[in-house]
Every structure is written in structure tokens, then in C-alpha cells.
Design a protein around this motif. Structure first.
Motif, PDB file in Angstrom:
ATOM      1  N   LEU A 281       0.828  -1.207   0.000  1.00  0.00           N
ATOM      2  CA  LEU A 281       0.000   0.000   0.000  1.00  0.00           C
ATOM      3  C   LEU A 281       0.862   1.257   0.000  1.00  0.00           C
ATOM      4  O   LEU A 281       0.551   2.243  -0.673  1.00  0.00           O
ATOM      5  CB  LEU A 281      -0.926  -0.005   1.214  1.00  0.00           C
TER       6      LEU A 281
ATOM      7  N   TYR B  17      -0.385   5.160  -0.240  1.00  0.00           N
ATOM      8  CA  TYR B  17      -1.550   5.009   0.645  1.00  0.00           C
ATOM      9  C   TYR B  17      -1.472   5.961   1.833  1.00  0.00           C
ATOM     10  O   TYR B  17      -0.404   6.149   2.431  1.00  0.00           O
ATOM     11  CB  TYR B  17      -1.618   3.569   1.138  1.00  0.00           C
TER      12      TYR B  17
ATOM     13  N   MET C 275     -10.488   4.265   0.677  1.00  0.00           N
ATOM     14  CA  MET C 275      -9.044   4.297   0.861  1.00  0.00           C
ATOM     15  C   MET C 275      -8.496   5.520   0.115  1.00  0.00           C
ATOM     16  O   MET C 275      -8.740   5.678  -1.087  1.00  0.00           O
ATOM     17  CB  MET C 275      -8.382   3.019   0.331  1.00  0.00           C
TER      18      MET C 275
ATOM     19  N   PHE D 283      -5.378   7.779  -1.344  1.00  0.00           N
ATOM     20  CA  PHE D 283      -4.008   7.640  -1.820  1.00  0.00           C
ATOM     21  C   PHE D 283      -3.421   9.016  -2.135  1.00  0.00           C
ATOM     22  O   PHE D 283      -4.105  10.042  -2.044  1.00  0.00           O
ATOM     23  CB  PHE D 283      -3.970   6.733  -3.052  1.00  0.00           C
TER      24      PHE D 283
END
Length: 265
Positions: A150, A155, A177, A179
Motif C-alpha cells: 500500500l 496510501y 481508501m 491515496f
């Protein structure tokens, strides 16, 4: 941009959090029914006067008085005053804030969850919760280097929210999520796969990928997972229903989540 198999999220099973929901699906329904019965049975009826019982010890020991004459006026009957119950407290509104600037989502990631539909019941905090590294690692079972993978995608953080629909027929889990940029979020979404599933189309969401987990029997719970990205946020939605899942249900939730990430409101 990460390249090669070492930067791929790889295949994984249905998220562990979703597995827990599968086991609790029937129990939640029973619990909700029991709670409703308790409220109905335990609520006092304001129209019922206090029951007449035996006289108090003080009254029993008092010296009896002469009986009233036939012409005496009868004692007035007790009056029961009905009171209006207080109005229910208003549902607290969220205090989270977020902004959309091109492909960048700023502020609290939980702000960008699609609103919970009317009548749906939230599992846990209504605003959702931020996931720890341990939460994420648990979803990618067997991949000890998932946090390193990740990290190669830039991430930043994750958040999750789950609810049961108003009709009680489906459990919905949304995971966001964030990024470092839109390109990394899109690449991660493209590389995510699930084992023991078959691919399905998700209409109305460009670039979305869907996965179907059929139940072994009609009475069992099936599931669908949809994955897509918008700007620097990758979103994954899991829908669990009894029997064969309806792809339209997943598509509806995916479109509402996409709209939320697009407009931020």
C-alpha cells in the motif's frame, strides 16, 4: 507508479469483516424483533387508572365513621390527567467536514461516505470509523507485506461504514481508501481481486469491477463486491443478501457513492 507483482495487492478472500456480518445476519434480525416486542409490551398505558387494591394499614386502623345518609352527595370520582409524551430527540447531525478540489479529497475521509438511506440501521458509529493498519492487514489475510505494498501506492488512510437496509434484506459495507493521487488510487483499484468469486458488471460506474459470491444453497447468504475509484479515493462496497444477490442493488450503492465522491455533498 508501482510496477511488477511485488506491488500488486493480489487476490484475497471476502473481507473478514464481511464474514462476521454473514454470521450475524440472522441474529441481528432476531435481536431487532425482540427489541420491538419489548417496547410494545413494556410501555405503560397512560389511559389506565391506578388499580384499586386493599386499604392501607392506616385506613384499616381508623375508627369507622357513621354511614352517610341517603341524601348525602356522592364523593367526586378521581380524574386521570393525560399527558402528552415528549417528542423524540432529533437525530444528531454529522459534524464532519470535507472538500473536493479537482481529483483531491480534503478533510475527514468519513465525510465522503454516501448517506445512509432512510430507515437503514447503522452498525457501529453512524459516521463510520477510521481503520487501523491492523484492520487493513486482517482483510488481506496471508499477505504480511500488505502495508508495504500500500505504501508503494502512496496510501494514506482508510475508513469504513456498515448498515442494514430498512427492509432488513441486505447488509452494506463501504470502505474508502485515500491515496497520494488519482493515478495511484486507480491503479490499486485495477489490481484488487478476490479468490473464489466470479466477475460481474457494475452498470453506471465507469471503470468499476464487480465480484459475485454465490451461496451454496438458496437459503444461505450470497455477496457482491464492487471496486472503483474517484480522484485520489478508491472505494469498495460489499453487499450481502440472502439467496442469489441482485446486481442492481450493488450498482445503486456504487452510483450513490460515486456521486458523493464527485460532488462532496
Amino acid at each position: 507508479m508501482p510496477q511488477g507483482p511485488e506491488a500488486s495487492a493480489g487476490a484475497r478472500r471476502l473481507p473478514r469483516a464481511a464474514g462476521v456480518a454473514l454470521a450475524a445476519f440472522a441474529l441481528l434480525a432476531v435481536t431487532a424483533t425482540s427489541a420491538a416486542v419489548t417496547v410494545a409490551v413494556g410501555r405503560p398505558d397512560a389511559r389506565t387508572a391506578v388499580a384499586q387494591g386493599a386499604p392501607s394499614p392506616a385506613a384499616a386502623s381508623a375508627t369507622p365513621s357513621a354511614a352517610p345518609s341517603p341524601s348525602a352527595s356522592p364523593s367526586p370520582s378521581p380524574v386521570v390527567t393525560l399527558t402528552t409524551p415528549p417528542a423524540p430527540a432529533p437525530k444528531p447531525s454529522s459534524t464532519l467536514h470535507g472538500t473536493v478540489n479537482g481529483s483531491t479529497h480534503g478533510g475527514d475521509l468519513r465525510y465522503f461516505f454516501a448517506p445512509i438511506p432512510d430507515g437503514a440501521e447503522s452498525f457501529g458509529p453512524a459516521d463510520g470509523f477510521k481503520m487501523t493498519d491492523e484492520d487493513i492487514a486482517a482483510e488481506y489475510e496471508g499477505q504480511k507485506n500488505i502495508m508495504s505494498i500500500l505504501g508503494s501506492y502512496g496510501y494514506k488512510e482508510s475508513a469504513e461504514r456498515s448498515y442494514r437496509t430498512a427492509d432488513g434484506k441486505a447488509n452494506v459495507r463501504i470502505r474508502l481508501m485515500r491515496f497520494s493521487n488519482a493515478g495511484n488510487a486507480a491503479e490499486f483499484a485495477k489490481g484488487a481481486t478476490f479468490s473464489e468469486s466470479e466477475s460481474i458488471d457494475v452498470s453506471g460506474v465507469p471503470g468499476a469491477r464487480g465480484f459475485l459470491f454465490k451461496p451454496e444453497q438458496k437459503a444461505y447468504t450470497g455477496a457482491m463486491v464492487g471496486i472503483a475509484s474517484k480522484g485520489d479515493v478508491e472505494f469498495e462496497i460489499t453487499v450481502e443478501v440472502k439467496g442469489d444477490p441482485d446486481k442492481a442493488v450493488l450498482g445503486d450503492v456504487m452510483k450513490r457513492q460515486l456521486d458523493r465522491l464527485s460532488s462532496g455533498g
